[in-house]
Design a protein around this motif. Sequence first.
Motif: not given
Length: 506
Positions: A441-444, A478-483
């Motif tokens: 599965k895709t992990v975010i 809007n505020s944090f990096e998501i990978l």
Amino acid sequence: MSLEKHYLALDFGAESARAILGTFADEHLEISEEYRFLTGANLVPTMYPEKVKPNLESDLSLQWDFIRLWEEAKNAIKKVAKEKNIPLSGIGIDTWGVDFGLLDRDGSLIGNPFNYRDSRSIGMMEEAFKRVPKEKIFEYTGIQFTRINSLYHLLSLVINKSPALEIAATFLTIPDLFNYFFTGKAVSEFTIATTTQCYDPHKQDWSTELLDGLGIPRRIFPKIVMPGTIVGPMRTSVAEELGVNVPVIAVACHDTGSAAAAVPAEGHNFVWISSGTWSVVGTNSPEPVINKSSFTNNFSNEGGLEGTFRFLKNVMGLWIVQECRRQWHEDGNEYSYTELTKMAKDAPALVSFIDPDYKKFLRPGKMVNRVQEYCQQTGQPVPREVGEITRAVLEGLALKYRWVIERLEEMIGHKLDTIHIIGGGTKNTLLSQFTADACGKTVITGPVEATAVGNLIVQAIAKGDISSWKEGRSIICNSFEILTFNPGDQKPWNKAYQSLRELMGK
């Protein structure tokens, strides 16, 4: 929100605690760590040596030095509000679950709170089942069975005729105890109350039938309040000491409750993993899932925001790596977590792996030896090098996540498309990729500081600076990096997963 508003999250973990300042302005949240201190529990003498019971390991007990933690919490507030002269709109405290303190009739703390890993709860689940059938306990509470739960620590006090319990007037979990010390108001917040296995989600109150059946005095359990409740202003004495008087807000006081609140996703078609000392794998549900399947699979229904529930299972988590690192340090080898991850990445893949929930991994001490012994006992090659041992733990975690997610999907009746990993464990990008590979599965991942972020958002909603959770999630995005991590080759992981299932059956 155009004007800047400042809130302080006091986020207590099993290794350390941080004071995180949150500044809201123009649909954005900026956070900064203002203060940090160690929290670890201590082994202290708590009985005469000749009084040691058969189920106890020694006359030493694992306890939290709560007064030291309380002093550090005050230091954090003084640094931000007084020394830096930052006007705080509120403070919120979150901690780990299940641990508690007892107050006497005058409101004085009766001794240090015990740590959930203390040996006093050994054998207490079996004692509980003699008094109330296991199925009935689950029917009352919907909570996963594990000896760390408050219920079994309380039962140990009953069985051993504890003088502390005899004089106790009020039971408070750790974050509730902090809120009481700050405000003088003794209440229990909903998300943390549900972790105790003393709460009945059907009645939306403490389970009087269960407590009566085990002989635990119902008189000690306080009123339950929902996340976002303003507990009160500070005690006059505390406000005078600190030089400020800041509203104390009951956030989602269970750290996983705050972390789950910070998942940057809408709807319910996803899995979240709160990754840290524990790995908590779950999904959100409007109602508790209490049935034969959730009982058989030993899943838990813990409180969430707005009266919802987190349908989940606790997995041992990065505690095992933390304890291995501590043992290597004691042996004279200092490794950072970054170094351990790099060595694990360079080690051979899927040679040996563990079931992280193997019972011997619960207690602290000599974890390297326990990982090696587990591999030997299960007929796998014994890892010798630091990277091999670390990789065996991380791969075992990823494979166990798959097992938990498959059980979740079976019980809710549909597939969950995406995995959101939140919390400090997201810094371990190797584990995130292993999870994508093992689960297909895709992990975010993100935010890293999910617990503090969820804590801060609840505070801002309570004070009216944010209108809703929809706005809160928009601010998080809007505020944090998501990978994002996409799954790779499934074949070796599928083979390893079948091996893990066989190991779990042994």
